[in-house]
Design an enzyme around this catalytic site. Structure first.
Site, PDB file in Angstrom:
ATOM      1  N   ASN A 141      13.189   2.929  -0.233  1.00 14.63           N
ATOM      2  CA  ASN A 141      14.332   2.003  -0.260  1.00 14.63           C
ATOM      3  C   ASN A 141      14.668   1.489  -1.663  1.00 14.63           C
ATOM      4  O   ASN A 141      15.816   1.152  -1.930  1.00 14.63           O
ATOM      5  CB  ASN A 141      14.172   0.858   0.752  1.00 14.63           C
ATOM      6  CG  ASN A 141      12.937   0.039   0.544  1.00 14.63           C
ATOM      7  OD1 ASN A 141      12.072   0.403  -0.243  1.00 14.63           O
ATOM      8  ND2 ASN A 141      12.830  -1.073   1.249  1.00 14.63           N
ATOM      9  N   GLU A 187       2.098  -4.163  -0.440  1.00 15.08           N
ATOM     10  CA  GLU A 187       3.385  -4.845  -0.246  1.00 15.08           C
ATOM     11  C   GLU A 187       3.987  -4.212   0.997  1.00 15.08           C
ATOM     12  O   GLU A 187       4.534  -3.112   0.949  1.00 15.08           O
ATOM     13  CB  GLU A 187       4.300  -4.615  -1.459  1.00 15.08           C
ATOM     14  CG  GLU A 187       3.752  -5.120  -2.769  1.00 15.08           C
ATOM     15  CD  GLU A 187       3.796  -6.642  -2.904  1.00 15.08           C
ATOM     16  OE1 GLU A 187       4.398  -7.295  -2.028  1.00 15.08           O
ATOM     17  OE2 GLU A 187       3.225  -7.166  -3.861  1.00 15.08           O
ATOM     18  N   CYS A 208      12.683  -4.949   2.425  1.00 13.14           N
ATOM     19  CA  CYS A 208      11.547  -5.596   3.078  1.00 13.14           C
ATOM     20  C   CYS A 208      11.767  -7.102   3.198  1.00 13.14           C
ATOM     21  O   CYS A 208      11.185  -7.749   4.044  1.00 13.14           O
ATOM     22  CB  CYS A 208      10.280  -5.313   2.294  1.00 13.14           C
ATOM     23  SG  CYS A 208      10.463  -5.732   0.565  1.00 13.14           S
ATOM     24  N   GLU A 228       2.906  -8.827  -7.053  1.00 14.69           N
ATOM     25  CA  GLU A 228       3.500  -8.080  -8.165  1.00 14.69           C
ATOM     26  C   GLU A 228       4.438  -9.013  -8.912  1.00 14.69           C
ATOM     27  O   GLU A 228       5.111  -9.844  -8.300  1.00 14.69           O
ATOM     28  CB  GLU A 228       4.268  -6.868  -7.636  1.00 14.69           C
ATOM     29  CG  GLU A 228       3.330  -5.792  -7.126  1.00 14.69           C
ATOM     30  CD  GLU A 228       4.049  -4.536  -6.663  1.00 14.69           C
ATOM     31  OE1 GLU A 228       5.164  -4.653  -6.117  1.00 14.69           O
ATOM     32  OE2 GLU A 228       3.493  -3.450  -6.838  1.00 14.69           O
TER      33      GLU A 228
HETATM   34  P1  NAP Z   1       6.255   4.243   4.877  1.00 11.84           P
HETATM   35  O1  NAP Z   1       6.605   5.200   5.923  1.00 11.84           O
HETATM   36  O2  NAP Z   1       5.035   3.425   5.018  1.00 11.84           O
HETATM   37  O3  NAP Z   1       6.199   5.092   3.529  1.00 11.84           O
HETATM   38  C1  NAP Z   1       5.857   4.522   2.304  1.00 11.84           C
HETATM   39  C2  NAP Z   1       5.139   5.556   1.470  1.00 11.84           C
HETATM   40  O4  NAP Z   1       3.916   5.909   2.099  1.00 11.84           O
HETATM   41  C3  NAP Z   1       5.908   6.852   1.292  1.00 11.84           C
HETATM   42  O5  NAP Z   1       5.662   7.364   0.008  1.00 11.84           O
HETATM   43  C4  NAP Z   1       5.289   7.733   2.349  1.00 11.84           C
HETATM   44  O6  NAP Z   1       5.425   9.102   2.083  1.00 11.84           O
HETATM   45  C5  NAP Z   1       3.853   7.308   2.247  1.00 11.84           C
HETATM   46  N1  NAP Z   1       3.034   7.642   3.396  1.00 11.84           N
HETATM   47  C6  NAP Z   1       3.411   7.754   4.693  1.00 11.84           C
HETATM   48  N2  NAP Z   1       2.336   8.066   5.450  1.00 11.84           N
HETATM   49  C7  NAP Z   1       1.265   8.148   4.609  1.00 11.84           C
HETATM   50  C8  NAP Z   1      -0.116   8.443   4.794  1.00 11.84           C
HETATM   51  N3  NAP Z   1      -0.639   8.715   5.996  1.00 11.84           N
HETATM   52  N4  NAP Z   1      -0.912   8.448   3.701  1.00 11.84           N
HETATM   53  C9  NAP Z   1      -0.411   8.186   2.477  1.00 11.84           C
HETATM   54  N5  NAP Z   1       0.888   7.908   2.247  1.00 11.84           N
HETATM   55  C10 NAP Z   1       1.720   7.885   3.312  1.00 11.84           C
HETATM   56  O7  NAP Z   1       7.425   3.208   4.595  1.00 11.84           O
HETATM   57  P2  NAP Z   1       8.956   3.539   4.335  1.00 11.84           P
HETATM   58  O8  NAP Z   1       9.583   3.819   5.628  1.00 11.84           O
HETATM   59  O9  NAP Z   1       9.107   4.529   3.245  1.00 11.84           O
HETATM   60  O10 NAP Z   1       9.458   2.150   3.727  1.00 11.84           O
HETATM   61  C11 NAP Z   1       9.927   1.129   4.502  1.00 11.84           C
HETATM   62  C12 NAP Z   1       8.860   0.066   4.678  1.00 11.84           C
HETATM   63  O11 NAP Z   1       8.440  -0.396   3.410  1.00 11.84           O
HETATM   64  C13 NAP Z   1       9.393  -1.149   5.383  1.00 11.84           C
HETATM   65  O12 NAP Z   1       8.448  -1.619   6.304  1.00 11.84           O
HETATM   66  C14 NAP Z   1       9.584  -2.157   4.272  1.00 11.84           C
HETATM   67  O13 NAP Z   1       9.562  -3.485   4.687  1.00 11.84           O
HETATM   68  C15 NAP Z   1       8.460  -1.809   3.380  1.00 11.84           C
HETATM   69  N6  NAP Z   1       8.718  -2.298   2.023  1.00 11.84           N
HETATM   70  C16 NAP Z   1       7.969  -3.335   1.571  1.00 11.84           C
HETATM   71  C17 NAP Z   1       8.193  -3.840   0.305  1.00 11.84           C
HETATM   72  C18 NAP Z   1       7.381  -4.980  -0.208  1.00 11.84           C
HETATM   73  O14 NAP Z   1       7.390  -5.202  -1.409  1.00 11.84           O
HETATM   74  N7  NAP Z   1       6.666  -5.720   0.624  1.00 11.84           N
HETATM   75  C19 NAP Z   1       9.185  -3.290  -0.501  1.00 11.84           C
HETATM   76  C20 NAP Z   1       9.932  -2.215  -0.010  1.00 11.84           C
HETATM   77  C21 NAP Z   1       9.666  -1.730   1.266  1.00 11.84           C
HETATM   78  P3  NAP Z   1       6.610   9.954   2.797  1.00 11.84           P
HETATM   79  O15 NAP Z   1       7.872   9.204   2.561  1.00 11.84           O
HETATM   80  O16 NAP Z   1       6.566  11.233   2.078  1.00 11.84           O
HETATM   81  O17 NAP Z   1       6.260  10.019   4.236  1.00 11.84           O
END
Ligand code: NAP
Length: 504
Positions: free
Chosen positions: A176, A277, A311, A485
Site C-alpha cells: 500500500n 507494524e 493501516c 518507526e
Molecule cells: P501482507 O499480506 O501481510 O503482506 C505484507 C508483506 O508480507 C508482503 O511483502 C507479503 O509478500 C509478505 N508475506 C506474506 N506472507 C508471508 C509469509 N508467509 N512469510 C513472509 N512474508 C510474507 O499484508 P498486505 O496485504 O500486503 O498489506 C496490508 C496490511 O498491512 C494491512 O493489514 C495494513 O493495515 C497493514 N499495514 C500496516 C502498516 C503499519 O505501519 N502498521 C502500514 C501499512 C500497511 P507478498 O505480497 O509477496 O505476498
C-alpha cells in the site's frame, strides 16, 4: 494465492500488456531484476507485475529462491563491518545523497509508483516525500546516536553504555506504500550502521528496485541495501530464511496481523529483534462539541487516502447524537463529489484497489452490513469502471457485530454509527484487538485529555485526520504491533545497548 494466479495469464492480458509494458520499460528506473550485493540478478523465473487500474502486465520481475535470499544475507553480512564503522557523518551523507536522487527523479518514481500501486499521482508524490523525510530525519539522527555514562556506585570503576548497530537487518514490506514503508526502515537501519535485506510485496516490487538503483547512484556500497523479489508463492520461502537465518539480527515487518504473528513465531528460534507494524481498525470519534466541518475534513483524509487502503484508515466512524445528522449530511456530500479513475487521470481522488480480491472483500463487507441492517447513503457498488474500482460509499446504521466494524475494510467505504455518551464512545472505540491509530474531534479541553488517555491506541489524532510524520513515533499497541518507526525512538529497533564496566 498470488495475484498472477488470481487474474490468470489470459490471452487478452498478454496482448493488452504490450502497451503498458512498453510505457513502463521506457522509464530508466524500471528494473525487473532483484538487487543483491550491488548487482542486478535475473533469477531463473519471473512473475508479472500488474497495473491495478487495467490488469495489464507492466513488468516481469525476478523470482528469488531461498538460496538467493541467503546470498543477499551473506552480502549484507560482508558489507556490515565497513558500513557500521564508517563515521556517522559519512553514512548520513550517503542518505542525504539518496534523498537528493529521489527528488531529482520524483516524476519517474511517482509514475512508477502509480503504475504498480494505482494511487493518484499526487498521492504518489506525497508518499515519496514522506518516505524521503524519514531518510533525512535518520541521516540527522545518525550523528546523535549518543551513549551514556553512569555514576558508578564503586570507587575505581566507570560505567558506560554504548549504542551499537544490531547487525544485519531484514525488512518485509506491504504494497500500500511501496516506497515509504521501505524508506522508513532503510533510513533508520542504515543511519545507525546496519545493513539490510528487503523483500517488497509481490504487487509492488518496482518502487523498491528503483530505490536500490538510486541508492547505488548515491554511493551506498554493495551489500548494504539488497532487494530480494518474489511473488506471493515465494514470500513464505524468502520470509523463512529472513526469520530463521542466525546472521539476520533484526526483522522489521509491515503488513497484516496474521502474517506478522507467523513471522514473530518464526523469529523465536534465533531470538531476533522483531518490529511489527500491523493492521489497524481505527476509530474516528466526533463529539457534540466538535467543529463539524473540520471533523468532516479530517474524516475525508483519514478514510479516503489511498482509496481507503491505509493501516491508519478510519474504519469505524462514531458520531455523537447532537451532531450526527449534520456530520452525515456533510460527509455524504463530500463523498459523492469524489472523482474515481486511474491514478494518472487529472483530478482523480480515488484510484483502483490493488486487485480484484481486494474489491471482492469490500463488496462482501458492504453486503454483510446491508444484510444486518445498514443502509447505503452514497455509492455502495462496484464502480462503472469495473474490475478494481469501487464507488466511494457512505453507510449508515452500522453496528459493532458487522464485518466492516470488526475487520479492516481497506476500501473507500465509510460506515457511521451514533453514540450517546463519552464513556460509551470510549468503550466502542477500544472494543478491538487492534490498537494502531485513533482519531477524535472535540473542543472541551477536559474531554480532549480524558479521551486521549483513554484510547488504547499507539497514535491518537485530536482534531486532525493525519498523524504520521518522521519526527513522531509511529506504531501500534495490542495486536497492531511491536516497536516504533520514526522519531528518535525509531533507532531503538536497529541498535543494541552495550554496558561497559571499566575497572581502573
Ligand atoms: P501482507 O499480506 O501481510 O503482506 C505484507 C508483506 O508480507 C508482503 O511483502 C507479503 O509478500 C509478505 N508475506 C506474506 N506472507 C508471508 C509469509 N508467509 N512469510 C513472509 N512474508 C510474507 O499484508 P498486505 O496485504 O500486503 O498489506 C496490508 C496490511 O498491512 C494491512 O493489514 C495494513 O493495515 C497493514 N499495514 C500496516 C502498516 C503499519 O505501519 N502498521 C502500514 C501499512 C500497511 P507478498 O505480497 O509477496 O505476498
Amino acid at each position: 494465492m498470488s495475484r498472477r494466479q488470481f487474474v490468470g495469464l489470459g490471452l487478452r492480458m498478454r496482448t493488452d500488456a504490450r502497451s503498458a509494458r512498453q510505457q513502463a520499460q521506457a522509464m530508466s528506473l524500471l528494473h525487473e531484476d532483484a538487487y543483491i550485493d550491488g548487482r542486478w540478478f535475473s533469477g531463473a523465473e519471473r512473475f508479472e507485475v500488474l497495473d491495478p487500474a487495467t490488469g495489464e502486465a507492466v513488468a516481469a520481475v525476478a523470482r528469488c529462491t531461498a538460496d538467493d535470499t541467503r546470498r543477499a544475507v551473506a552480502a549484507a553480512e560482508r558489507a556490515l563491518p565497513a558500513w557500521s564503522t564508517l563515521p556517522a557523518r559519512e553514512r548520513a551523507a550517503a542518505l542525504h545523497r539518496l534523498v537528493e536522487a529521489m527528488a531529482a527523479n520524483e516524476d519517474e518514481l511517482a509514475r512508477l509508483l502509480t503504475r504498480e500501486q494505482g494511487k493518484p499521482l499526487a498521492e504518489a508524490r506525497g508518499e515519496l516525500r514522506y518516505g524521503a523525510s524519514f531518510l533525512t530525519f535518520f541521516a540527522e539522527e545518525a550523528r546523535r546516536l549518543y551513549g551514556e555514562t553512569i555514576p558508578s556506585p564503586r570507587a575505581g570503576s566507570r560505567l558506560l553504555v554504548l549504542r551499537q548497530p544490531i547487525g544485519v537487518g531484514a525488512a518485509i514490506t506491504p504494497w500500500n506504500f511501496p516506497s515509504a514503508m521501505i524508506a522508513r526502515k532503510l533510513g533508520a537501519a542504515l543511519a545507525v550502521g546496519c545493513t539490510l535485506v528487503v523483500k517488497p510485496a509481490e504487487a509492488t516490487p518496482l518502487s523498491a528496485l528503483a530505490l536500490a538503483d538510486l541508492a547505488e547512484q548515491a554511493g551506498i556500497p554493495a551489500g548494504v541495501f539488497n532487494v530480494v523479489t518474489g511473488d506471493a508463492d515465494d514470500a513464505p520461502t524468502i520470509g523463512r530464511v529472513l526469520c530463521e537465518d542466525p546472521r539476520v539480527r533484526a526483522l522489521s515487518f509491515t503488513g497484516s496481523t496474521e502474517v506478522g504473528k507467523l513471522l514473530l513465531r518464526q523469529c523465536a528460534a534465533t531470538v531476533k529483534r522483531v518490529s511489527l507494524e500491523l493492521g489497524g481498525n481505527a476509530p474516528f470519534l466526533v463529539f457534540d462539541d466538535a467543529d463539524v466541518e473540520a471533523a468532516v475534513e479530517g474524516c475525508m483524509t483519514a478514510k479516503f487516502r489511498n482509496a481507503g487502503q491505509t493501516c491508519v484508515a478510519a474504519n469505524r466512524i462514531l458520531v455523537q447524537r447532537g451532531v450526527y445528522e449534520a456530520f452525515v449530511e456533510q460527509l455524504g456530500a463530500r463523498i459523492a463529489a469524489l472523482r474515481v479513475g486511474p491514478g494518472f487521470d487529472e483530478g482523480v481522488a480515488i484510484g483502483p484497489l490493488i486487485d480484484e480480491a481486494a474489491l471482492l472483500k469490500v463488496e462482501e463487507h458492504v453486503a454483510d452490513a446491508r444484510a444486518r441492517g445498514a443502509t447505503v447513503r452514497v455509492g455502495g457498488r462496484r464502480h462503472a469502471l469495473g474490475r478494481t474500482f469501487f464507488e466511494p460509499t457512505l453507510l449508515e446504521g452500522v453496528s459493532p457485530e458487522m464485518r466492516m466494524t470488526r475487520e479492516e475494510t481497506f476500501g473507500p467505504v465509510a460506515g457511521v454509527m451514533p453514540f450517546e455518551t463519552e464513556a460509551e464512545a470510549l468503550r466502542m472505540a477500544n472494543d478491538s484487538r487492534a490498537g494502531l491509530a485513533a482519531y477524535f474531534y472535540a473542543r472541551d479541553v477536559g474531554r480532549v485529555w480524558r479521551v486521549s488517555e483513554g484510547l488504547e491506541y499507539g497514535m491518537v489524532g485530536v482534531n486532525t485526520g493525519l498523524v504520521s510524520t518522521a519526527e513522531a513515533p509511529f506504531g501500534g499497541v495490542k495486536e497492531s504491533g511491536l516497536g516504533r518507526e520514526g522519531s528518535h525512538h525509531g533507532v531503538e529497533e536497529w541498535t543494541e545497548l552495550k554496558y561497559v564496566c571499566l575497572g581502573m
